[in-house]
Design a protein around this motif. Structure first.
Motif, PDB file in Angstrom:
ATOM      1  N   THR A 194      -4.377   5.213 -10.106  1.00 10.99           N
ATOM      2  CA  THR A 194      -5.250   4.066  -9.860  1.00 10.99           C
ATOM      3  C   THR A 194      -6.214   4.297  -8.710  1.00 10.99           C
ATOM      4  O   THR A 194      -6.939   3.380  -8.330  1.00 10.99           O
ATOM      5  N   ARG A 195      -6.169   5.493  -8.134  1.00 15.85           N
ATOM      6  CA  ARG A 195      -7.043   5.871  -7.012  1.00 15.85           C
ATOM      7  C   ARG A 195      -6.815   5.021  -5.769  1.00 15.85           C
ATOM      8  O   ARG A 195      -7.637   5.011  -4.856  1.00 15.85           O
ATOM      9  N   MET A 196      -5.702   4.298  -5.728  1.00 13.35           N
ATOM     10  CA  MET A 196      -5.372   3.540  -4.522  1.00 13.35           C
ATOM     11  C   MET A 196      -5.024   4.470  -3.373  1.00 13.35           C
ATOM     12  O   MET A 196      -5.043   4.068  -2.202  1.00 13.35           O
ATOM     13  N   VAL A 197      -4.711   5.725  -3.687  1.00  8.35           N
ATOM     14  CA  VAL A 197      -4.387   6.697  -2.651  1.00  8.35           C
ATOM     15  C   VAL A 197      -5.571   6.952  -1.729  1.00  8.35           C
ATOM     16  O   VAL A 197      -5.414   7.465  -0.623  1.00  8.35           O
ATOM     17  N   GLN A 198      -6.782   6.580  -2.186  1.00  5.22           N
ATOM     18  CA  GLN A 198      -7.970   6.764  -1.360  1.00  5.22           C
ATOM     19  C   GLN A 198      -8.131   5.670  -0.305  1.00  5.22           C
ATOM     20  O   GLN A 198      -9.063   5.722   0.495  1.00  5.22           O
ATOM     21  N   ALA A 229       6.434   8.101   0.185  1.00  9.16           N
ATOM     22  CA  ALA A 229       7.076   8.278  -1.120  1.00  9.16           C
ATOM     23  C   ALA A 229       7.402   9.749  -1.385  1.00  9.16           C
ATOM     24  O   ALA A 229       8.443  10.060  -1.982  1.00  9.16           O
ATOM     25  N   VAL A 230       6.527  10.658  -0.952  1.00  2.00           N
ATOM     26  CA  VAL A 230       6.812  12.088  -1.107  1.00  2.00           C
ATOM     27  C   VAL A 230       8.044  12.466  -0.293  1.00  2.00           C
ATOM     28  O   VAL A 230       8.916  13.219  -0.765  1.00  2.00           O
ATOM     29  N   ALA A 231       8.132  11.946   0.936  1.00  2.00           N
ATOM     30  CA  ALA A 231       9.317  12.213   1.752  1.00  2.00           C
ATOM     31  C   ALA A 231      10.572  11.654   1.091  1.00  2.00           C
ATOM     32  O   ALA A 231      11.624  12.310   1.073  1.00  2.00           O
ATOM     33  N   LYS A 262       2.657  -3.082  -8.285  1.00  2.00           N
ATOM     34  CA  LYS A 262       3.308  -3.603  -9.481  1.00  2.00           C
ATOM     35  C   LYS A 262       2.392  -3.482 -10.691  1.00  2.00           C
ATOM     36  O   LYS A 262       2.837  -3.074 -11.777  1.00  2.00           O
ATOM     37  N   ARG A 263       1.105  -3.823 -10.511  1.00  2.00           N
ATOM     38  CA  ARG A 263       0.157  -3.688 -11.616  1.00  2.00           C
ATOM     39  C   ARG A 263      -0.009  -2.225 -12.013  1.00  2.00           C
ATOM     40  O   ARG A 263      -0.175  -1.907 -13.195  1.00  2.00           O
ATOM     41  N   ALA A 264       0.042  -1.336 -11.014  1.00  2.00           N
ATOM     42  CA  ALA A 264      -0.070   0.094 -11.329  1.00  2.00           C
ATOM     43  C   ALA A 264       1.133   0.565 -12.142  1.00  2.00           C
ATOM     44  O   ALA A 264       0.982   1.366 -13.074  1.00  2.00           O
ATOM     45  N   LEU A 307      13.118   9.687  -9.529  1.00  2.00           N
ATOM     46  CA  LEU A 307      12.397   8.949 -10.561  1.00  2.00           C
ATOM     47  C   LEU A 307      11.525   7.848  -9.957  1.00  2.00           C
ATOM     48  O   LEU A 307      10.349   7.709 -10.313  1.00  2.00           O
ATOM     49  N   GLY A 308      12.091   7.072  -9.040  1.00  2.00           N
ATOM     50  CA  GLY A 308      11.350   5.956  -8.464  1.00  2.00           C
ATOM     51  C   GLY A 308      10.138   6.391  -7.672  1.00  2.00           C
ATOM     52  O   GLY A 308       9.049   5.824  -7.806  1.00  2.00           O
ATOM     53  N   ASN A 309      10.293   7.415  -6.859  1.00  2.00           N
ATOM     54  CA  ASN A 309       9.190   7.831  -5.990  1.00  2.00           C
ATOM     55  C   ASN A 309       8.142   8.654  -6.727  1.00  2.00           C
ATOM     56  O   ASN A 309       6.969   8.642  -6.334  1.00  2.00           O
ATOM     57  N   VAL A 310       8.528   9.341  -7.795  1.00  2.00           N
ATOM     58  CA  VAL A 310       7.524   9.967  -8.654  1.00  2.00           C
ATOM     59  C   VAL A 310       6.643   8.891  -9.269  1.00  2.00           C
ATOM     60  O   VAL A 310       5.417   9.043  -9.366  1.00  2.00           O
ATOM     61  N   LEU A 311       7.258   7.769  -9.656  1.00  2.00           N
ATOM     62  CA  LEU A 311       6.494   6.659 -10.223  1.00  2.00           C
ATOM     63  C   LEU A 311       5.530   6.076  -9.193  1.00  2.00           C
ATOM     64  O   LEU A 311       4.384   5.741  -9.521  1.00  2.00           O
ATOM     65  N   VAL A 312       5.966   5.971  -7.931  1.00  2.00           N
ATOM     66  CA  VAL A 312       5.088   5.453  -6.873  1.00  2.00           C
ATOM     67  C   VAL A 312       3.877   6.365  -6.697  1.00  2.00           C
ATOM     68  O   VAL A 312       2.722   5.908  -6.678  1.00  2.00           O
ATOM     69  N   VAL A 313       4.125   7.650  -6.552  1.00  2.00           N
ATOM     70  CA  VAL A 313       3.022   8.604  -6.348  1.00  2.00           C
ATOM     71  C   VAL A 313       2.079   8.601  -7.546  1.00  2.00           C
ATOM     72  O   VAL A 313       0.849   8.576  -7.395  1.00  2.00           O
ATOM     73  N   LEU A 314       2.645   8.610  -8.752  1.00  2.00           N
ATOM     74  CA  LEU A 314       1.818   8.611  -9.963  1.00  2.00           C
ATOM     75  C   LEU A 314       0.993   7.343 -10.063  1.00  2.00           C
ATOM     76  O   LEU A 314      -0.203   7.390 -10.391  1.00  2.00           O
ATOM     77  N   ALA A 315       1.597   6.201  -9.747  1.00  2.00           N
ATOM     78  CA  ALA A 315       0.891   4.926  -9.833  1.00  2.00           C
ATOM     79  C   ALA A 315      -0.279   4.872  -8.862  1.00  2.00           C
ATOM     80  O   ALA A 315      -1.398   4.480  -9.226  1.00  2.00           O
TER      81      ALA A 315
END
Length: 330
Positions: free
Chosen positions: A40-44, A55-57, A290-292, A28-36
């Motif tokens: 928010t496109r911060m993954v770029q 987080a995927v690991a 946190k904002r995400a 649950l926690g790491n799905v939230l990290v990846v989704l956030a």
């Protein structure tokens, strides 16, 4: 069933319950990290791209590694090589986490030591390649026992209870998995973060002057906050995994009877709990994440409100659940 067997069954049931609880929190926690970070496109951004890989690991620790770790505690009967393969998969996700943490530390070091080269050269594509390299490198390292560095298989081909320590030799766990693949990267990361903090501290001691210097100090403060948060993730990783590795060393050098099996179960559960703790660290220490999180929660509640009030009239000024996406402010 005598009292000792009953006690062992109770201890095993408690261990399985704790592992299931940790697995649920990991997922649950790491799905939230990846989704956030994805929404928010911060993954770029290079650093956050590597955080997503971590987080995927951590998610796969909950979804794959923990269930398999329970199975290789003598819960199922398999052939020797099937048990060996399952045990290697459990090792795989740990090595991915170590390599991702190392890549994040190198990223922070390069961002501060070579800022102009970093901004001109390092893009999110490079971070994707680095994240992919972490996963690709972890495979041969973790599956080394499959190529011969394993315990001697039994002569018979019949299935036996699958137990991790019966197929993975202690010398591999101590010399290769701990000393080479875990301890050395931890030492490297410690040196890199120490450099980052020393560099930032020395530069922040300068008295503020013109606007450009004030802007530079503001940038360094942001870098210090992010580096301190990521170094906390590193510290928690070390504190979670070192007890188990130390117990493996004690078992290897002093004999298998020197460490109680309850202590081993506690060490395993503690190492897995690390993957559930990281999303909490991100929430409390990294403001953008946190904002995400808050954005996702607002989007969810808004969507619920729109769904429940779909038959009621709404003004044009009400926010749509499809538009609540916060972009990065860097």
């Amino acid at each position: 069933m005598n009292q000792s067997e009953s006690t062992m069954e109770t201890e095993k049931a408690i261990y399985v319950f704790v592992e299931v609880l940790i697995a649920g929190c990991c997922c649950l926690g790491n799905v939230l990290v990846v989704l956030a970070l994805w929404k928010t496109r911060m993954v770029q951004q290079p650093t956050y791209c590597l955080i997503v890989s971590l987080a995927v690991a951590d998610f796969l620790v909950g979804a794959v590694a923990i269930p398999l770790a329970v199975l290789v505690d003598g819960q199922v009967e398999t052939s020797f090589h099937t048990c060996l393969f399952i045990s290697c998969v459990v090792i795989l996700l740990t090595l991915v986490s170590v390599l991702c943490l190392t890549a994040i530390a190198v990223d922070r070091y390069l961002r501060l030591s070579l800022p102009f080269w970093y901004k001109r050269t390092v893009t999110w594509r490079h971070s994707y390649y680095v994240a992919a390299a972490c996963w690709l490198l972890a495979f041969p390292l973790s599956f080394t026992p499959m190529f011969g560095w394993h315990s001697t298989p039994p002569n018979s081909s019949r299935s036996e209870p699958c137990t991790f320590i019966k197929v993975i030799p202690s010398d591999y766990l101590v010399y290769f998995n701990f000393f080479l693949c875990t301890l050395i990267p931890l030492l490297v990361m410690t040196v890199l973060y120490s450099y980052v903090f020393c560099y930032v501290r020395e530069n922040l001691r300068e008295k503020p002057g013109n606007g450009a210097q004030n802007q530079s100090q503001s940038y360094l403060r942001k870098e210090k906050k992010l580096a301190s948060s990521l170094s906390l993730v590193l510290v928690l990783f070390a504190l979670s995994w070192l007890p188990l590795h130390i117990m493996n060393c004690i078992t290897f050098f002093n004999g298998s009877q020197t460490v109680n099996h309850i202590a081993i179960h506690v060490g395993i559960a503690l190492s897995h709990a690390n993957s559930a703790v990281n999303p909490v660290v991100y929430a409390f220490k990294i403001k953008k994440i946190k904002r995400a999180y808050i954005n996702i929660w607002r989007r969810y509640t808004t969507c619920e409100g729109e769904y429940q009030g779909s038959h009621s009239s709404k003004t044009d000024n009400e926010p749509s659940c499809n538009n609540i996406i916060e972009t990065d402010d860097n």
